[in-house]
Design a protein around this motif. Sequence first.
Motif, mmCIF file in Angstrom:
data_model
loop_
_atom_site.group_PDB
_atom_site.id
_atom_site.type_symbol
_atom_site.label_atom_id
_atom_site.label_comp_id
_atom_site.label_asym_id
_atom_site.label_seq_id
_atom_site.Cartn_x
_atom_site.Cartn_y
_atom_site.Cartn_z
ATOM 1 N N ALA A 36 28.435 -10.286 -34.409
ATOM 2 C CA ALA A 36 29.653 -10.179 -33.594
ATOM 3 C C ALA A 36 29.245 -10.196 -32.129
ATOM 4 C CB ALA A 36 30.371 -8.881 -33.916
ATOM 5 N N TYR A 37 30.056 -10.860 -31.327
ATOM 6 C CA TYR A 37 29.701 -11.045 -29.924
ATOM 7 C C TYR A 37 30.948 -10.885 -29.061
ATOM 8 C CZ TYR A 37 26.084 -12.661 -26.793
ATOM 9 O OH TYR A 37 25.119 -12.724 -25.844
ATOM 10 N N LEU A 38 30.771 -10.428 -27.845
ATOM 11 C CA LEU A 38 31.931 -10.280 -26.957
ATOM 12 C C LEU A 38 31.799 -11.262 -25.794
ATOM 13 C CD1 LEU A 38 34.481 -8.408 -26.586
ATOM 14 C CD2 LEU A 38 33.139 -7.169 -24.917
ATOM 15 N N LEU A 39 32.880 -11.996 -25.526
ATOM 16 C CA LEU A 39 32.903 -12.950 -24.405
ATOM 17 C C LEU A 39 34.051 -12.584 -23.483
ATOM 18 C CD1 LEU A 39 32.610 -16.550 -25.881
ATOM 19 C CD2 LEU A 39 30.879 -15.308 -24.632
ATOM 20 N N GLY A 40 33.845 -12.725 -22.190
ATOM 21 C CA GLY A 40 34.944 -12.437 -21.272
ATOM 22 C C GLY A 40 34.473 -11.674 -20.052
ATOM 23 N N PRO A 41 35.384 -11.282 -19.161
ATOM 24 C CA PRO A 41 34.969 -10.642 -17.910
ATOM 25 C C PRO A 41 34.201 -9.342 -18.119
ATOM 26 C CG PRO A 41 37.358 -10.517 -18.193
ATOM 27 C CD PRO A 41 36.841 -11.448 -19.237
ATOM 28 N N HIS A 42 34.616 -8.536 -19.094
ATOM 29 C CA HIS A 42 33.925 -7.265 -19.330
ATOM 30 C C HIS A 42 32.518 -7.523 -19.851
ATOM 31 C CE1 HIS A 42 38.040 -5.968 -19.075
ATOM 32 N NE2 HIS A 42 37.649 -4.709 -19.002
ATOM 33 N N ALA A 43 32.440 -8.451 -20.819
ATOM 34 C CA ALA A 43 31.150 -8.752 -21.435
ATOM 35 C C ALA A 43 30.193 -9.319 -20.395
ATOM 36 C CB ALA A 43 31.355 -9.749 -22.562
ATOM 37 N N SER A 44 30.710 -10.209 -19.535
ATOM 38 C CA SER A 44 29.864 -10.857 -18.540
ATOM 39 C C SER A 44 29.344 -9.850 -17.512
ATOM 40 C CB SER A 44 30.674 -11.962 -17.866
ATOM 41 O OG SER A 44 30.023 -12.398 -16.731
ATOM 42 N N THR A 45 30.224 -8.973 -17.025
ATOM 43 C CA THR A 45 29.802 -7.971 -16.037
ATOM 44 C C THR A 45 28.736 -7.073 -16.642
ATOM 45 O OG1 THR A 45 32.063 -8.007 -15.222
ATOM 46 C CG2 THR A 45 30.691 -6.212 -14.438
ATOM 47 N N ASN A 46 28.952 -6.676 -17.878
ATOM 48 C CA ASN A 46 28.007 -5.791 -18.547
ATOM 49 C C ASN A 46 26.661 -6.493 -18.744
ATOM 50 O OD1 ASN A 46 27.463 -3.306 -20.157
ATOM 51 N ND2 ASN A 46 27.163 -4.831 -21.751
ATOM 52 N N GLU A 47 26.716 -7.766 -19.124
ATOM 53 C CA GLU A 47 25.489 -8.517 -19.365
ATOM 54 C C GLU A 47 24.675 -8.674 -18.079
ATOM 55 O OE1 GLU A 47 25.948 -12.643 -20.700
ATOM 56 O OE2 GLU A 47 24.471 -12.223 -22.253
ATOM 57 N N ASN A 48 25.359 -8.954 -16.968
ATOM 58 C CA ASN A 48 24.691 -9.100 -15.669
ATOM 59 C C ASN A 48 24.014 -7.812 -15.250
ATOM 60 O OD1 ASN A 48 25.021 -11.598 -13.769
ATOM 61 N ND2 ASN A 48 26.752 -11.611 -15.150
ATOM 62 N N GLU A 49 24.760 -6.723 -15.381
ATOM 63 C CA GLU A 49 24.226 -5.440 -14.925
ATOM 64 C C GLU A 49 23.030 -5.021 -15.777
ATOM 65 O OE1 GLU A 49 27.439 -3.045 -13.190
ATOM 66 O OE2 GLU A 49 26.448 -1.406 -14.243
ATOM 67 N N SER A 50 23.150 -5.226 -17.082
ATOM 68 C CA SER A 50 22.053 -4.843 -17.986
ATOM 69 C C SER A 50 20.801 -5.647 -17.660
ATOM 70 C CB SER A 50 22.416 -5.117 -19.445
ATOM 71 O OG SER A 50 23.589 -4.486 -19.769
ATOM 72 N N GLN A 51 20.987 -6.958 -17.394
ATOM 73 C CA GLN A 51 19.834 -7.808 -17.134
ATOM 74 C C GLN A 51 19.158 -7.432 -15.819
ATOM 75 O OE1 GLN A 51 18.606 -9.983 -19.469
ATOM 76 N NE2 GLN A 51 16.894 -9.869 -18.056
ATOM 77 N N ILE A 52 19.967 -7.151 -14.782
ATOM 78 C CA ILE A 52 19.381 -6.759 -13.486
ATOM 79 C C ILE A 52 18.581 -5.473 -13.674
ATOM 80 C CG2 ILE A 52 19.980 -5.760 -11.228
ATOM 81 C CD1 ILE A 52 21.830 -7.933 -10.711
#
Lengths: 762, 213
Positions: free
Chosen positions: A231-247
Amino acid sequence: MSKSNFQNARRLHFLLLVMFIFATAVTAVSSAAPSWYDQSHNIFVPEKVKSELVGIREFPVFWWNFIVLQLNEDQLTEESAQVIQGACRNFATSQMENIEKISCGFQLKLYSELLNQWARDYPRRHDAPSISSLKTSMSQALAKASLPLPKELLDFLRVDPLNSIDEFRGILEAHSVVKFEQFQGIYFDRITHRALIAVQFKFSPAQTVLTHETLERIQIFCQNNRICNSAYLLGPHASTNENESQIRQDLNIVSWFGLALLVGFVFLVVSTGRARLVLLIPPLTIAVVFSTLLTVLVFGRIHGLTLSFGPGIVGLCMHYGLQAAFSFGDDKRIWRANFFGILTTLAILLAVIWSQIPLIKQIMFFSSVGLVIGFTFFYFLHKYFPLLFRTRPIHIRLPQIKSLQILMLAVGGFAFIGFFMLKINFGIQQLNYESLKSSTLSRWLYESSGMTPPLIHFFNPEKSSQGSSFRGILDQAKAEQEWASSNGLSLSSVNEFLPTVQEQLKHLSTWQKRFCSTDPKFKPNTTRFSLVEQKFFAPFFSNLECQELKPNGLDSSSSIPAYLKDFSFENSWISLWSPHSAAEILKIKSKYPDSSSLSEIVSNFPKVLSQELIWMVPTAFILAFMLLIICCGNIVTAALALIPFFTGMGLFYIVALISHWPVTFISFIGFIKVFGFSLDYGIFVTDVLVATDRAHEEGVWSALGFNSISTTLGFLPLIFCAHPVLKQLGEVLVFGSIGSYFGAVWGLTPFTKILASKRCGR
Amino acid sequence: MRYSSHVYFVFHLQFVLSTLLFGSSLGAFIVDVSEAKLEKALEKYRDIVTLESKFTQIKKLVDTEITLKSEGQLKVIAPDTIVWQIDKPSRIVVTLRTKEIQIESGEGSSKSIQKFKRNEKSKSEAFEKDIQALMMWLKFDPHALISDYKITQSSSEVFAFEPKHLMIFKHIELHLASSGYVREMLLTENSGDTLDIFFDHILVKRKEAPKAR
């Protein structure tokens, strides 16, 4: 102990004491006040764009995400669809505090507040039905109520005998943007065997802690059934979270590397008998801390990226400290070169500080303040404690090879060609991190689902000529809706949910006539209803209290109904156009020129940056060049001092061209630092090459080599980061640093004869 | 106030007698019911092809003390269709099938039909559990009932059912008529609301027994 030695020792003790007190105070303040630390994405956005872009993120209508399920089975069956729907409903029930709406089924528990207000406002949307018609509706509701029903549904029947819930469901379903095959709110793509569930969160994308919690629940979505495997989440919340986690992940690695480098530096200088160089670190640290405090004082908060990139630029003043530490010659000459070095760097920082982009402004401010403080520290420490840092030069000098000299001049020349050959992209998308999985799924979603981006029309009631309140919004929305209907266009706005005040008044008057004709001040007249009807539908009748039958939006105290929340944020309102062709877009834009798509709003960022750079880059360059002319006393030497800058840029361009790296906004920040240290190299080396007394030459090359190696190694780990912001910065700084150093070593020596005939640095 | 010794004696005797009576009633009437016994009690519902019955149901809402009365018809069509039709106060027809639920309400221009797909295997979902429980009850399937309920019998024609797990109903009582068909079914929901259904005019069609050769 001699008197002077004693005085030096006292000064040193005092200095160490001040540093200790300062460090303790800073630690205490930073741990007590974490609110000064900013992690928001707003800092990327120019003020001009901010109101729109940041605003968009705050409108709940843009808080929709998609849960993507990769299904196990080759062929989708109805049975598996039902299992997913069941799992989805369970997920929605368990996440009620975080979920506003979800496509898999219309759950009353989830929409309780919203639907109650929707049912309450029925008389504002419709004329009163006849008593017999109302009684028929009530009979139907009573028949339903006599069945075994969940309590929430039974309670809702009491408020909504006119079945307004179907009307609401109809509006929501009409605006479904996904064109996949649908089974009760679950969308299916038979080609990729994926299922899609649309979910709107109650919180903004910036609240990544909540997103993270919800994501954990989504990850276990497939664990309890055999239908899907991931299961995967796509969208503004998922993207913001992914960016922050990666940084965070990247910076963790970089920090450890930085610490290892620091330990390595200390070990190197101690083991080679140059332990005094370690003393260069505390003044630099103090400069960074002071700069942080001043930035917080001026900007209110300091962004994480300023703290990540700013110290790198402030670190340039280490070069001035090293120059002084390794020099045994003319101190005045060294500090004069240092002074022009910092002035040229400040020239570009101060030119760029006028940027409209808050992040650039903050980094420039931080760097300028830090550089000045660091420089001042080193100057006065060197002046009052001359023996504090001074140490033997390190023999770092590369041999002069003709072919390399020619090569470096060619590399420098490429800086001019490369500028036109490289793909410059200042778009915000370039700062966005997207994992391979996210990127694949996003592409699939937008290409296969038939989703068309909406045109957003902002509407601020304060600026409206049609009224200064919610009433004005309703009028505007009505006008828009009428125009949309007459032109066959699709529009989603508040008008679908609530009519204008005038229309509401018209509807309400029919209810007043029917129920409040005897005494409009008191309770509605319900004598024509049976006792069971009166009792069961008491919540419905309480919404018809005669004094309460007033339109929403009539006065400024009107509260915004929960079902309109999607379209409003603070005092701003939006409506969303859904054009299906270029002709429709043109039509909408000709009528509402300020309506724009999300990509158009976002594209303002590169536009603003490009417009700024058109004047900033030449200004900074001219300023720095004028300072070089003053420093060197002639144009030729000043021009030659630019060679390390061009070789630095040239080498980066060559590697970027081969590796297909884009030149982005972050590359630009990197260029500023490259500009800073490469001009320093130019000034120091030309100063040596024109000097008749070369006593300080060994010290200059030592400082140059030392500085270049530490810059290259310091930023090398960034190249291996996954987040584009860190990666792009690393690419510019590493290759800029190598190119500038080689430019200083091999690019300037062919001009020794010319330089010898000039005087520079005096 | 002081009581005479005679009054004390009467009180005491009443207490002893009532205790004895209560104890004996427990032992004599409230007994656990085996599957065989339940199957025998509901044998009239065996081998049914269709079953039709009129019903009157009275729903009592405990919070508001409202009583809702409705009338309608039940139709069971073997193997998997149940039609629950309410005629008064307004027409509403709920059709339960293995794969689908259909709710038809209103008449004429205000008629609306809603269809929901269902999945019998999705036992994790509360909604599906409730529907399965309802179907089980309306078919009077003894095998299914015995696995999900603790069943007791308080008289020859009254059976009480307590669910073994959380379900939509926390207590069910079946009253059998002398004909062997269910006369009354009293359902108590978890909220405390009760639904009392009285069946009347029961018509049954059974599978024909195979003819002996």
